[in-house]
Structure formats: structure tokens, C-alpha cells
Design a protein around this motif. Structure first.
Motif, PDB file in Angstrom:
ATOM      1  N   VAL A  93     -39.786 -54.472 -19.328  1.00  0.00           N
ATOM      2  CA  VAL A  93     -39.870 -54.372 -20.792  1.00  0.00           C
ATOM      3  C   VAL A  93     -39.449 -52.985 -21.254  1.00  0.00           C
ATOM      4  O   VAL A  93     -39.598 -51.992 -20.536  1.00  0.00           O
ATOM      5  N   SER A  94     -38.958 -52.936 -22.485  1.00  0.00           N
ATOM      6  CA  SER A  94     -38.589 -51.641 -23.079  1.00  0.00           C
ATOM      7  C   SER A  94     -39.875 -50.860 -23.376  1.00  0.00           C
ATOM      8  O   SER A  94     -40.848 -51.429 -23.868  1.00  0.00           O
ATOM      9  N   ASN A  99     -44.689 -47.125 -28.145  1.00  0.00           N
ATOM     10  CA  ASN A  99     -45.407 -48.367 -27.809  1.00  0.00           C
ATOM     11  C   ASN A  99     -46.219 -48.256 -26.519  1.00  0.00           C
ATOM     12  O   ASN A  99     -46.953 -49.158 -26.155  1.00  0.00           O
ATOM     13  N   ASP A 120     -37.309 -45.189 -20.395  1.00  0.00           N
ATOM     14  CA  ASP A 120     -37.184 -46.177 -21.468  1.00  0.00           C
ATOM     15  C   ASP A 120     -37.570 -47.595 -21.060  1.00  0.00           C
ATOM     16  O   ASP A 120     -37.412 -48.520 -21.829  1.00  0.00           O
ATOM     17  N   CYS A 121     -38.027 -47.776 -19.841  1.00  0.00           N
ATOM     18  CA  CYS A 121     -38.468 -49.123 -19.472  1.00  0.00           C
ATOM     19  C   CYS A 121     -39.537 -49.096 -18.393  1.00  0.00           C
ATOM     20  O   CYS A 121     -39.649 -48.144 -17.617  1.00  0.00           O
ATOM     21  N   ARG A 141     -43.321 -60.178 -25.350  1.00  0.00           N
ATOM     22  CA  ARG A 141     -42.097 -60.472 -26.118  1.00  0.00           C
ATOM     23  C   ARG A 141     -41.812 -59.427 -27.199  1.00  0.00           C
ATOM     24  O   ARG A 141     -40.670 -58.987 -27.361  1.00  0.00           O
ATOM     25  N   SER A 142     -42.875 -59.013 -27.910  1.00  0.00           N
ATOM     26  CA  SER A 142     -42.655 -58.117 -29.043  1.00  0.00           C
ATOM     27  C   SER A 142     -42.181 -56.728 -28.585  1.00  0.00           C
ATOM     28  O   SER A 142     -41.647 -55.966 -29.381  1.00  0.00           O
ATOM     29  N   TYR A 143     -42.377 -56.430 -27.285  1.00  0.00           N
ATOM     30  CA  TYR A 143     -41.935 -55.111 -26.807  1.00  0.00           C
ATOM     31  C   TYR A 143     -40.487 -55.149 -26.311  1.00  0.00           C
ATOM     32  O   TYR A 143     -39.915 -54.114 -25.995  1.00  0.00           O
ATOM     33  N   GLY A 144     -39.924 -56.383 -26.201  1.00  0.00           N
ATOM     34  CA  GLY A 144     -38.533 -56.495 -25.745  1.00  0.00           C
ATOM     35  C   GLY A 144     -38.469 -56.705 -24.242  1.00  0.00           C
ATOM     36  O   GLY A 144     -38.465 -55.743 -23.475  1.00  0.00           O
ATOM     37  N   ILE A 145     -38.449 -57.977 -23.844  1.00  0.00           N
ATOM     38  CA  ILE A 145     -38.315 -58.294 -22.415  1.00  0.00           C
ATOM     39  C   ILE A 145     -36.849 -58.136 -22.043  1.00  0.00           C
ATOM     40  O   ILE A 145     -35.983 -58.794 -22.621  1.00  0.00           O
ATOM     41  N   MET A 146     -36.556 -57.263 -21.098  1.00  0.00           N
ATOM     42  CA  MET A 146     -35.166 -57.074 -20.662  1.00  0.00           C
ATOM     43  C   MET A 146     -34.785 -58.143 -19.642  1.00  0.00           C
ATOM     44  O   MET A 146     -33.720 -58.743 -19.716  1.00  0.00           O
ATOM     45  N   GLU A 147     -35.655 -58.392 -18.693  1.00  0.00           N
ATOM     46  CA  GLU A 147     -35.486 -59.525 -17.768  1.00  0.00           C
ATOM     47  C   GLU A 147     -36.803 -59.752 -17.059  1.00  0.00           C
ATOM     48  O   GLU A 147     -37.708 -58.912 -17.080  1.00  0.00           O
TER      49      GLU A 147
END
Lengths: 168, 558
Positions: A93-94, A99, A120-121, A141-147
Motif C-alpha cells: 500500500v502507498s 497516513n 512511499d510504500c 483500499r482507501s490508502y491505495g493498494i498497489m498490488e
């Protein structure tokens, strides 16, 4: 009525067996939602754990058709009340200074681990029941799943009875 | 004793009781054929015209004798040519061991010349298959293949052997002939529940499938039927198990079944299915099938129970054992009203009679064959109208006498299967009933039948069209006869002669008896070109997905 079940399949540990099992699901139109496979304490056997879905008749067919395969020594549906099921999730996640405190709180709440961190991740690791992983993923999800990557369940039944009972 | 893989293979086949194999040589099986050469006095090899013919021959041999059929093919195209034959055997539960060569181990996976992943291809159509990577495992695998092919519900097993494995050496130890695994005894509770339901039945019906033939349970089935006064119907796979003139026999069930069988099925209160699988050609409409009945399903394969039709009760086990147990536990019953009403209906609502117009009709031919040979003849068919008419009209009186691809419906099956049936039953007359469509598919096997001098009588129901598909086009596609009027110029009499066989032609009804007599005296295969009407249809027919109410009785759609 559709129902999700955990199938535990004890198979001979040699090449091609996983193909035979998945081929059967494919050609008869059975559903595989998740699958994991690994060796057992006995090098002669592997264990395939399959999460599948179907009505009662289909689930019954899946179990019986699997049992017919020469390399399948035993195929059982683990009943819900006896089920111990765990799955591993790796999720990237980002993350930034802003955050990070919220993420840390979630990590702690779910007893997840930080497998790796960059500026950054974050790559997080969580072992839990599959439905707990679902909740955790939603939160991420709200934090940005990269993979992400899930292993599929490993499952055993509670108590002294084992898959070897009545195995062929 | 140290032997090559090829020698171990051939010796192991001999150990397993194999007397004859059907096959076709090629590069990857050169070592195997070399080992066959050494043992030609102990094992007979029949070389077909095409590997598909070899697979069908092994199948026809197995169905007609109950022994395991063995087919050998080379790698690549040889192996893929077996596929239709293996699938045919799989669908009809025929014990078969197919042996394929493959390229040497270090060439596998490189798309080498004549390399194919035949174990991958045949995975869904075999009970099990092997690729032998170590010669020391070969002997054990061969025996295990025979065990698997013949245990429980029989079926095909394939063994793929790379060429270098047939050349390398291993220790051979004389092996015993395989013993099938013991089938678990039927569960006492299941038997009790079935007995209770049968006791309470007022309108019982027995539905016999191919399992009755395989389990050699025909007399046990009749004993149960007579004891509980239950009429019998059968799937195409089961028809030869019941004598046509048995007082409780209703005829075939399903799409082309007798009206009385389908009526009985709709009205029975207990349906006893034995070694049958409720295929869509029997239960045309799954949801409506035997709607008023408690279904008791007896089968050796647990996965058949409630696969197509929900069984209210079931007994898993060998048909012969289960039927014996039921018969022992039950007392005589009388269902006079039920049986009489059905028999009255059977007499009233017969299958259509052939018109007495002097033209050739398959139904008359079948009657002549029966009169000539009594119960001795083995009837082999291809697939289509001629097949269903044979199933409907031929008067069987001996199990394993109807050799037909019922599950897969393989056009082109008949010629190979007839070679296999005749090889396994040299003393029984073998009659192939085929159509001009089916026969054109694999008639190359005439060459094999002539080489082996097999006196097979091949009756080509020549209507110059693809009759069954055309019938569906007539009934369901508004007579749009797309690509079914094949009208080939083939002269079957000359064709027979070209192959070195004998040919006859029947153009009118009065020629049937005489021609059959002439054919019977020929020492070798003969083709009889039977010129029949292209508009003849198989009736009754329940449209796919339909119920008894939708039955069509004639070409006008009614």
C-alpha cells in the motif's frame, strides 16, 4: 441454495496430480474460488485445499467425482463447525507521513506485520482466516493498494480425526 | 530376468491374459513391435487400417467378450487417432488398455517430430493414465492399468511409453494375472430402505442400464422383476440383458423408446434404476422424469447417484450382488392391474410396422436376421437412424449382443467394433448394421477385415442421406436439409470387390432372405448394400428436452 465450502484433498505427491484435479473442476463446470497445495508430513502425499461454491447436489458431486480420481486418496468437505482455516496475505500500500499513523493503528488492530517498508510504500503481511483478510483488504483500499497476493486457505479440521481416516 | 521395456510390456500383456491386441506400428513403437515379433505365437496382433479402427476394435472385443480390449499406437498422430475410440469406451464404461509410444525422454517437451502430450489430451476420457519415465516402473504400471480398467465401473486406461524406456532394461519377475479390486458390499441400511420402498410399491418399474450387462446380472434382474412383478424397461446399453419376449419387458426407454416404456416411467410409483445413468437420451427432460416415483438408484459408481436425477434412495454396489440381496429380502408381489394395463397399452401402441410395399426396410431386415440366426448373432451398429431402429426392433435374447456407441454416439465406430467382436467371438455370427454416412467414415477397415478373413456381414442402410440429422432438420428445422443429402456415388458392391470382399445389393424386400443366405455362406467379409427410403424416420421421438406429451409419431410432426 449456494454454499461455500472448504474441500481438503489428500493426493499422491507426484507430477500431474494438480492438473488432474483442476481439469476435473474445469470440465464439469465446478467452481474454484481459491486453491492451495503443499506437501504433507508424509512425502508420499500432498494436500490440496480448495474453496468451492455450489448447491448441495453440486458439492456432493464435486466430492464424489474427486474421490474417483486414482491419485486422490481422500476428499472431504470440512464442516463449518470444525473448520480451522488460515490464509496469508501480502499487500503493498502507498504510505506517507500523513497516513502512516492510521495505517499503524490498523496494522496493530489486525496483528499484521510490516514485511518491508520504503519511504512511499509499505508491504504488509497478515495471516488470518480468509474473511478477516477480506476485511483488512477493504480497510486498505482507501490508502491505495498497489498490488496484493493471497495464498489460498490452508485448512484442517478440529479434533483428533484426520484426513487419513478411511483414506484409500 | 533382465529385459527391455518393450519385452517387459509384451510379456506383461501375456501375463495379464491378453491374447489379441489391435494396433498400428510406427517410429516410437518400433521396439514394442520388435518384442511382439518375438512373441507372435503367444499374442496375436491385428493391424487395422487406422489407429481409430484399432481403438474401436479393442472396444468391440471388450464389449462382446467382457475381457479387456488392448490397442497400441505410435506417438503423435498415432496417439491422437486413438482419442475418439478411447472417449467412446469411456462414455460406455468399456475396459480398455491403450498403449502409446512417445518420443525419447530427452525429446519430450520440445515439440519434437511426432511428439504429443497424449496423457494431457486423454485425461478427461480415461479412468487414469500414465507416462512411464522409468523402465523399472513399467511392469507394475501395466498390471495396475488392468486393475483400474476392470475395477468398479470399468473404463479405459492409457499408458504412454517414451521410446528410450522401451529400449532400456529392467528386471522382470513373472507376474500373476490382475485381480480387480473388491467392490465394497452394499450398505445394509441402504438395502433395507430400498426393500421397504419396493414393498410399498403399487406400480414398480425397473430401468436397466449397461451396468446390468457389465455386472453379468441379467438373470438376477429378471429374478427380481418376476418376484416383485415389476415390468422392465432398458436403456440402449441395457437392452441385450433382457430377452425381447419376456412377459414383463416393455422395450427401450427414452427419446426413441417404446410408448409403453415412457408411459410406465411417467406413471410408476417406484423406479428401480440398475446400472443406468439417466442420460439426456433417457431422461429427455430431467425435471419431469419419473415425476411420480420414488427413485431408487443402484450403481457401482457413487458419483452417478444424484448426478442427473435426484435419487430418493440409493444402493451403491455391484448390480449382481445388490439384486441378489434385494431378491432375498423381498417376498412375491402381485401388481396385476398395473402390469395388465401396461401390457394392454404395449399391444395397442406398438412401434410403427414397416409398410408392406415391397421396398427394403431395415425393420424387415432385422427380422430376417433374427429368424436366420436365433439368439446367436452379435449386432454391431454405427450411429444414426439405423442404430436406433436396431435398438428398437432387434429381438435380443442374449447379453453382450448389442455392440453400439450409445454414450458418445460415434459415427464410424461400427467397422472397427465388428472386427473386434468377430475376433473375440469367432463362432458367433457378427452382423454390422451401418448407414452410408457412418460407413463412409471408417470403411477403410474393410481392408483389415479382408486381411484377417473375418466373415462379418456388413449391411449398409443406404438412404443416400445423413438420415438422423435430416430427420431433425425435417422435424425441427422446417425441412431445411442443410448438407445432409450426401448422395455419394459410391457403389458398395464394387467397393467390396475392390477391397477383396464380396458385395451384394438388396433393392426389394423379396431379396432379403436370399441375399442373407448367400452372405452367410461367404468365407470372409461381405457388404450388402441395402437401398432404403431416404424419408423413413425413427419413431416415436421425444424432442430433446421434451416430455412424453411432446412425443412425435411420424414425419408430419404429430
Amino acid at each position: 441454495m449456494m454454499k461455500e465450502e472448504v474441500l481438503s484433498v489428500l493426493v499422491s505427491n507426484h507430477f500431474g496430480v494438480l492438473t488432474r484435479v483442476t481439469n476435473l473442476f474445469g470440465r464439469r463446470g465446478f467452481n474454484i474460488k481459491a486453491l492451495s497445495v503443499g506437501e504433507t508430513e508424509n512425502p508420499a502425499f500432498s494436500r490440496i485445499t480448495i474453496i468451492t461454491e455450489g448447491d448441495e447436489q453440486t458439492l456432493n458431486q464435486i466430492q464424489k467425482q474427486l474421490s474417483k480420481l486414482e491419485d486422490v486418496k481422500k476428499a472431504v468437505i470440512i464442516p463449518d463447525d470444525l473448520l480451522i482455516s488460515r490464509e496469508l496475505l501480502l499487500i503493498k500500500v502507498s504510505a506517507d507521513a500523513e497516513n502512516r499513523p492510521q495505517l499503524d493503528a490498523l496494522i496493530s488492530e489486525y496483528s499484521a506485520k510490516i514485511a518491508s517498508q520504503q519511504s512511499d510504500c509499505l508491504t504488509l503481511e497478515l495471516t488470518a482466516a480468509p474473511e478477516v483478510l477480506n476485511l483488512f483488504i477493504e480497510k486498505m483500499r482507501s490508502y491505495g493498494i498497489m498490488e496484493m497476493c493471497r495464498t489460498g486457505s490452508a485448512a484442517l479440521a478440529l479434533g483428533t480425526q484426520t484426513v487419513y481416516h478411511d483414506a484409500k | 530376468m533382465l529385459m527391455t521395456g518393450a519385452q517387459i510390456l509384451i510379456q506383461s500383456l501375456i501375463d495379464q491374459g491378453v491374447k489379441v491386441v489391435f494396433g498400428y506400428p510406427g517410429g516410437a513403437v518400433l521396439n514394442i513391435y520388435d518384442a511382439l515379433y518375438e512373441k507372435q505365437d503367444e499374442i496375436r496382433h491385428i493391424i487395422t487400417s487406422h489407429e481409430q479402427g484399432a481403438a474401436h476394435a479393442a472396444d468391440g472385443y471388450a464389449r462382446s467378450t467382457g475381457k479387456t480390449g488392448v490397442a497400441i499406437a505410435t506417438s503423435g498422430p498415432g496417439a491422437t487417432n486413438l482419442v475418439t475410440g478411447i472417449a467412446t469406451a469411456y462414455l460406455d464404461s468399456v475396459p480398455m488398455v491403450a498403449i502409446t509410444g512417445n518420443v525419447a525422454l530427452d525429446l519430450i517437451g520440445r515439440d519434437s517430430f511426432q511428439e504429443i502430450d497424449i496423457t494431457g489430451i486423454t485425461m478427461p476420457i480415461t479412468k487414469h493414465n500414465y507416462i512411464v519415465k522409468d523402465v523399472s516402473e513399467l511392469q507394475g504400471i501395466i498390471q495396475e492399468a488392468f486393475v483400474i480398467a476392470n475395477s468398479g465401473r470399468p473404463g479405459p486406461v492409457l499408458i504412454d511409453i517414451p521410446k528410450d524406456v522401451t529400449a532400456s532394461k529392467a528386471e522382470y519377475v513373472k507376474a500373476e494375472k490382475y485381480k480387480p479390486r473388491t467392490t465394497p458390499a452394499p450398505c445394509g441400511k441402504e438395502i433395507e430402505a430400498a426393500v421397504e420402498a419396493i414393498k410399498n410399491a403399487q406400480r414398480p418399474l425397473i430401468y436397466a442400464g449397461g451396468g446390468v450387462v457389465i455386472a453379468d446380472a441379467a438373470s438376477e434382474l429378471l429374478a427380481l422383476s418376476e418376484l416383485i412383478h415389476a415390468p422392465i424397461t432398458a436403456s440402449a446399453m441395457g437392452i441385450s440383458a433382457i430377452p425381447y419376449d419376456h412377459p414383463l419387458y416393455l422395450g427401450m426407454i427414452g427419446m426413441h423408446g417404446t410408448p409403453v416404456s415412457n408411459k410406465a416411467c411417467a406413471n410408476c410409483d417406484v423406479l428401480i434404476a440398475v446400472g443406468a445413468r439417466f442420460s439426456d437420451r433417457v431422461a429427455c427432460n430431467r425435471k419431469n422424469f419419473a415425476a411420480n416415483a420414488t427413485v431408487i438408484h443402484i450403481d457401482i459408481d457413487p458419483s452417478e447417484i444424484s448426478k442427473n436425477i435426484i435419487a430418493h434412495l440409493s444402493v451403491t454396489g455391484d448390480a449382481k450382488t445388490v439384486l441378489e440381496k434385494l431378491t432375498t429380502a423381498l417376498a412375491p408381489e402381485e401388481n396385476t392391474e398395473w402390469v395388465t394395463s401396461l401390457m394392454d397399452y404395449k399391444a395397442r401402441r406398438t412401434l410403427p410396422a414397416p409398410p408392406a410395399d415391397g421396398h427394403v426396410n431395415e425393420r424387415d431386415i432385422l427380422q430376417h436376421i433374427k429368424e436366420m440366426y436365433g439368439g446367436d448373432a452379435i449386432i454391431v451398429t454405427d450411429v444414426g437412424q439405423h442404430q436406433m431402429i436396431a435398438a428398437q426392433y432387434y429381438q435380443f435374447s442374449r447379453p453382450r449382443s448389442f455392440i453400439s456407441s450409445c454414450g458418445l454416439g460415434t459415427m464410424g465406430y461400427g467397422m472397427g467394433a465388428a472386427i473386434g467382436a468377430k475376433t473375440g467371438n469367432p463362432d458367433r455370427p457378427v452382423i454390422l448394421i451401418t448407414g452410408d454416412g457412418s460407413f463412409h467414415m471408417n470403411m477403410n477397415e474393410m481392408a483389415c477385415a479382408v486381411s484377417e478373413n473375418l466373415p462379418i456381414i456388413i449391411m449398409v442402410m443406404n438412404n443416400r442421406v445423413l438420415g438422423m440429422v435430416r430427420q431433425w432438420q425435417r422435424l425441427f428445422y422446417k425441412c431445411r436439409f442443410s448438407n445432409t443429402s450426401i448422395n455419394r456415388a459410391t457403389d458398395f458392391v464394387k467397393l467390396a470387390e475392390a477391397f477383396g470382399a464380396t458385395g451384394f445389393r438388396i433393392e426389394s424386400e423379396d431379396q432379403i432372405a436370399d441375399t442373407l443366405k448367400k452372405a452367410a455362406s461367404v468365407n470372409g467379409p461381405c457388404i450388402i448394400d441395402c437401398v432404403i427410403d431416404c424419408d423413413d424416420g425413427v419413431f416415436p421421438i421425444i424432442p430433446p428436452g421434451g416430455t412424453r406429451e411432446d412425443t412425435i409419431y411420424s414425419n408430419d410432426g404429430k
